[in-house]
Write a protein that holds these residues in place. Structure first.
Motif, PDB file in Angstrom:
ATOM      1  N   ASP A 112       0.844  -1.181   0.000  1.00  0.00           N
ATOM      2  CA  ASP A 112       0.000   0.000   0.000  1.00  0.00           C
ATOM      3  C   ASP A 112       0.880   1.231   0.000  1.00  0.00           C
ATOM      4  N   ASP A 113       0.821   1.976  -1.066  1.00  0.00           N
ATOM      5  CA  ASP A 113       1.605   3.204  -1.175  1.00  0.00           C
ATOM      6  C   ASP A 113       0.826   4.334  -0.513  1.00  0.00           C
ATOM      7  N   MET A 114       1.377   4.838   0.590  1.00  0.00           N
ATOM      8  CA  MET A 114       0.726   5.904   1.329  1.00  0.00           C
ATOM      9  C   MET A 114       0.858   7.259   0.633  1.00  0.00           C
ATOM     10  N   GLN A 115       1.765   7.359  -0.298  1.00  0.00           N
ATOM     11  CA  GLN A 115       1.942   8.624  -1.006  1.00  0.00           C
ATOM     12  C   GLN A 115       0.808   8.875  -2.012  1.00  0.00           C
ATOM     13  N   SER A 116       0.236   7.814  -2.530  1.00  0.00           N
ATOM     14  CA  SER A 116      -0.862   7.976  -3.477  1.00  0.00           C
ATOM     15  C   SER A 116      -2.155   8.225  -2.717  1.00  0.00           C
ATOM     16  N   ALA A 117      -2.894   9.237  -3.148  1.00  0.00           N
ATOM     17  CA  ALA A 117      -4.121   9.632  -2.466  1.00  0.00           C
ATOM     18  C   ALA A 117      -5.327   9.358  -3.354  1.00  0.00           C
ATOM     19  N   ARG A 118      -6.472   9.316  -2.727  1.00  0.00           N
ATOM     20  CA  ARG A 118      -7.717   9.041  -3.452  1.00  0.00           C
ATOM     21  C   ARG A 118      -8.207  10.266  -4.213  1.00  0.00           C
ATOM     22  N   PHE A 119      -7.882  11.472  -3.699  1.00  0.00           N
ATOM     23  CA  PHE A 119      -8.371  12.706  -4.302  1.00  0.00           C
ATOM     24  C   PHE A 119      -7.193  13.602  -4.674  1.00  0.00           C
ATOM     25  N   ILE A 120      -7.439  14.474  -5.661  1.00  0.00           N
ATOM     26  CA  ILE A 120      -6.392  15.387  -6.123  1.00  0.00           C
ATOM     27  C   ILE A 120      -6.996  16.780  -6.299  1.00  0.00           C
ATOM     28  N   CYS A 121      -6.098  17.733  -6.495  1.00  0.00           N
ATOM     29  CA  CYS A 121      -6.521  19.099  -6.804  1.00  0.00           C
ATOM     30  C   CYS A 121      -6.935  19.165  -8.279  1.00  0.00           C
ATOM     31  N   PRO A 122      -8.138  19.656  -8.608  1.00  0.00           N
ATOM     32  CA  PRO A 122      -8.558  19.668 -10.017  1.00  0.00           C
ATOM     33  C   PRO A 122      -7.840  20.706 -10.867  1.00  0.00           C
ATOM     34  N   VAL A 123      -7.121  21.658 -10.245  1.00  0.00           N
ATOM     35  CA  VAL A 123      -6.449  22.723 -11.003  1.00  0.00           C
ATOM     36  C   VAL A 123      -4.996  22.361 -11.266  1.00  0.00           C
ATOM     37  N   VAL A 124      -4.257  22.014 -10.195  1.00  0.00           N
ATOM     38  CA  VAL A 124      -2.820  21.750 -10.305  1.00  0.00           C
ATOM     39  C   VAL A 124      -2.530  20.265 -10.468  1.00  0.00           C
ATOM     40  N   GLY A 125      -3.366  19.403  -9.883  1.00  0.00           N
ATOM     41  CA  GLY A 125      -3.148  17.971  -9.969  1.00  0.00           C
ATOM     42  C   GLY A 125      -2.390  17.397  -8.799  1.00  0.00           C
ATOM     43  N   LEU A 126      -2.190  18.161  -7.702  1.00  0.00           N
ATOM     44  CA  LEU A 126      -1.493  17.635  -6.523  1.00  0.00           C
ATOM     45  C   LEU A 126      -2.391  16.664  -5.777  1.00  0.00           C
ATOM     46  N   GLU A 127      -1.769  15.615  -5.231  1.00  0.00           N
ATOM     47  CA  GLU A 127      -2.532  14.606  -4.501  1.00  0.00           C
ATOM     48  C   GLU A 127      -2.800  15.075  -3.073  1.00  0.00           C
ATOM     49  N   MET A 128      -3.988  14.786  -2.570  1.00  0.00           N
ATOM     50  CA  MET A 128      -4.402  15.202  -1.224  1.00  0.00           C
ATOM     51  C   MET A 128      -3.993  14.114  -0.223  1.00  0.00           C
ATOM     52  N   ASN A 129      -2.691  14.027   0.031  1.00  0.00           N
ATOM     53  CA  ASN A 129      -2.170  13.002   0.940  1.00  0.00           C
ATOM     54  C   ASN A 129      -1.546  13.588   2.201  1.00  0.00           C
ATOM     55  N   GLY A 130      -1.658  14.898   2.410  1.00  0.00           N
ATOM     56  CA  GLY A 130      -1.079  15.534   3.587  1.00  0.00           C
ATOM     57  C   GLY A 130       0.272  16.160   3.336  1.00  0.00           C
ATOM     58  N   ARG A 131       0.896  15.870   2.228  1.00  0.00           N
ATOM     59  CA  ARG A 131       2.196  16.470   1.922  1.00  0.00           C
ATOM     60  C   ARG A 131       2.051  17.922   1.451  1.00  0.00           C
ATOM     61  N   HIS A 132       0.865  18.250   0.948  1.00  0.00           N
ATOM     62  CA  HIS A 132       0.602  19.595   0.458  1.00  0.00           C
ATOM     63  C   HIS A 132      -0.617  20.159   1.193  1.00  0.00           C
ATOM     64  N   ARG A 133      -0.617  21.478   1.319  1.00  0.00           N
ATOM     65  CA  ARG A 133      -1.727  22.146   2.016  1.00  0.00           C
ATOM     66  C   ARG A 133      -2.930  22.250   1.071  1.00  0.00           C
ATOM     67  N   PHE A 134      -4.079  21.821   1.596  1.00  0.00           N
ATOM     68  CA  PHE A 134      -5.331  21.886   0.848  1.00  0.00           C
ATOM     69  C   PHE A 134      -6.338  22.747   1.608  1.00  0.00           C
ATOM     70  N   CYS A 135      -7.300  23.289   0.903  1.00  0.00           N
ATOM     71  CA  CYS A 135      -8.351  24.105   1.518  1.00  0.00           C
ATOM     72  C   CYS A 135      -9.648  23.906   0.736  1.00  0.00           C
ATOM     73  N   PHE A 136     -10.753  24.315   1.342  1.00  0.00           N
ATOM     74  CA  PHE A 136     -12.056  24.230   0.686  1.00  0.00           C
ATOM     75  C   PHE A 136     -12.815  25.538   0.902  1.00  0.00           C
ATOM     76  N   LEU A 137     -13.825  25.749   0.077  1.00  0.00           N
ATOM     77  CA  LEU A 137     -14.654  26.965   0.129  1.00  0.00           C
ATOM     78  C   LEU A 137     -15.971  26.654   0.828  1.00  0.00           C
ATOM     79  N   ARG A 138     -16.334  27.490   1.762  1.00  0.00           N
ATOM     80  CA  ARG A 138     -17.563  27.274   2.533  1.00  0.00           C
ATOM     81  C   ARG A 138     -18.817  27.422   1.674  1.00  0.00           C
ATOM     82  N   ASN A 139     -18.751  28.260   0.647  1.00  0.00           N
ATOM     83  CA  ASN A 139     -19.943  28.532  -0.157  1.00  0.00           C
ATOM     84  C   ASN A 139     -20.381  27.331  -0.985  1.00  0.00           C
ATOM     85  N   CYS A 140     -19.401  26.658  -1.608  1.00  0.00           N
ATOM     86  CA  CYS A 140     -19.738  25.566  -2.526  1.00  0.00           C
ATOM     87  C   CYS A 140     -19.171  24.213  -2.106  1.00  0.00           C
ATOM     88  N   GLY A 141     -18.133  24.190  -1.254  1.00  0.00           N
ATOM     89  CA  GLY A 141     -17.547  22.927  -0.810  1.00  0.00           C
ATOM     90  C   GLY A 141     -16.484  22.371  -1.732  1.00  0.00           C
TER      91      GLY A 141
END
Length: 306
Positions: A112-141
Motif C-alpha cells: 500500500d503506497d501511502m503517497q498515493s491519495a484518493r483525491f487530487i486538486c482539479p487545477v494543479v493535480g497535486l494529490e491530497m495526501n497531507g504532503r501539500h496544504r489543501f483548503c475548501f470553500l464554505r460557499n460551494c464545498g
C-alpha cells in the motif's frame, strides 16, 4: 546488599532524569488525519464533510453524533463545536485517476503506497495526501490546493464559478496557528448570525405592531362608512315606501307610476261623465212630481253612491 554476581549498575539506571518526548511517526499521523474520520476513526467514504476548523468527517458519523442525546454520551473534543448539520460543509472532491486502492483485492500480499491519495486538486493535480496544504470553500464545498489559489488569484471558484471571499477559505488539517485563526473566524461568524436573527425578530415585531396600529386607526372610519351606508339604504327604503303609499295600485318604477296615474285620471273622468248623465236623467223625470229641494238631495245621494 545486592551487586553480587558481578553485576555493575550504570549511572542512567540509578539516576532517573527527565523523560524524552515520544516521537510520533509523521506518516502515521498524516494517514490518520487524511484517510480516517476524526469522529468515528473509520475510513473516509463519501459523503465526506468538513467542519469550520478544517477537520474531515464522515457525514453518517456526524449525523449519528448529533442524534445521540443520551446521558451516557461521551463528550468528543473533536466535535464539541458542531451543534448542527449546518456547521459542516459537504466537500466536492475530485477523484484521482491513478489511484486504485479499492479496486485491487486486499489479501495482505500487496504494498500500500501511502503517497498515493484518493483525491487530487482539479487545477494543479497535486494529490491530497497531507504532503501539500489543501483548503475548501464554505460557499460551494469545492476542494483545491493552496498553491492553486495562490497562483491563480480569482474571486470566483475555479470549478463551479461561485464567488467567495478570503473568510470563506478554510484550510484542511492545518497547524495550531491555522486552527486558532479559524476559531476566531468561526466565533465572529456565529455572533454575526445571532445579531442578524435578533434584528430580524425586532423588525418583524415592529412590522406587526405597525399593522395593528393601522388597523386600529382605520377601525372608526370603517364604522362611520358602514353607518353612512346603512343610513343611505334606509333612506332609499323609506322613499320607496312613500311612493308605494302615495298610490296603492302604482309601483315604485317611474315609468309604471306615470301609466297608472293616467289610468286613474281616465277612470275619474268617466265616472264624472256618468254621474252627470244620471243627474240629467233623474232631474228630467222627477222635476215635475217632486219639489226642487228633494230632487237636489236625491241627486247628491245618487252621485255619492256612484
Amino acid at each position: 546488599m545486592g551487586c553480587d554476581g558481578g553485576t555493575i549498575p550504570k549511572r542512567h539506571e540509578l539516576v532517573k532524569g527527565p523523560r524524552k518526548a515520544v516521537k510520533v511517526d509523521k506518516t502515521a499521523e498524516l494517514v490518520a488525519r487524511w484517510y480516517y474520520c476524526t469522529l468515528s476513526q473509520e475510513k473516509l467514504c463519501r459523503p465526506i464533510v468538513a467542519c469550520e476548523l478544517g477537520r474531515l468527517y464522515n457525514k453518517d458519523a456526524v449525523i449519528e453524533f448529533l442524534l445521540d442525546k443520551s446521558a451516557d454520551k461521551t463528550p468528543m473534543e473533536a466535535a464539541s463545536h458542531i451543534k448542527s448539520i449546518k456547521n459542516v460543509t459537504e466537500l466536492n472532491l475530485a477523484d484521482n485517476p491513478a489511484w486504485s486502492g479499492d479496486k485491487e483485492s486486499k489479501k495482505g500480499d500487496t504494498y500500500d503506497d501511502m503517497q498515493s491519495a484518493r483525491f487530487i486538486c482539479p487545477v494543479v493535480g497535486l494529490e491530497m495526501n497531507g504532503r501539500h496544504r489543501f483548503c475548501f470553500l464554505r460557499n460551494c464545498g469545492c476542494v483545491f490546493s493552496e498553491r492553486a489559489l495562490k497562483e491563480i488569484k480569482t474571486e470566483v471558484c475555479h470549478k463551479c464559478g461561485v464567488p467567495f471571499q478570503e473568510e470563506d477559505v478554510i484550510i484542511l488539517n492545518g497547524n495550531k496557528e491555522d486552527v486558532e485563526v479559524l476559531k476566531k473566524r468561526m466565533e465572529d461568524r456565529r455572533l454575526r448570525s445571532k445579531l442578524e436573527k435578533k434584528s430580524k425578530k425586532c423588525k418583524s415585531a415592529e412590522s406587526a405592531a405597525q399593522q395593528v396600529t393601522t388597523e386600529d386607526s382605520a377601525g372608526p372610519s370603517k364604522v362611520k362608512n358602514r353607518k353612512d351606508c346603512i343610513a343611505s339604504s334606509s333612506g332609499e327604503k323609506r322613499h320607496i315606501i312613500f311612493t308605494k303609499s302615495s298610490d296603492d295600485r302604482s309601483s315604485s318604477v317611474p315609468g309604471k307610476v306615470s301609466k297608472a296615474s293616467t289610468a286613474t285620471k281616465r277612470s275619474i273622468a268617466d265616472s264624472e261623465e256618468k254621474s252627470e248623465a244620471y243627474k240629467s236623467i233623474f232631474t228630467t223625470h222627477s222635476s215635475a212630481k217632486r219639489p226642487k229641494e228633494e230632487c237636489s238631495n236625491w241627486v247628491t245621494h245618487t252621485a255619492y253612491c256612484f
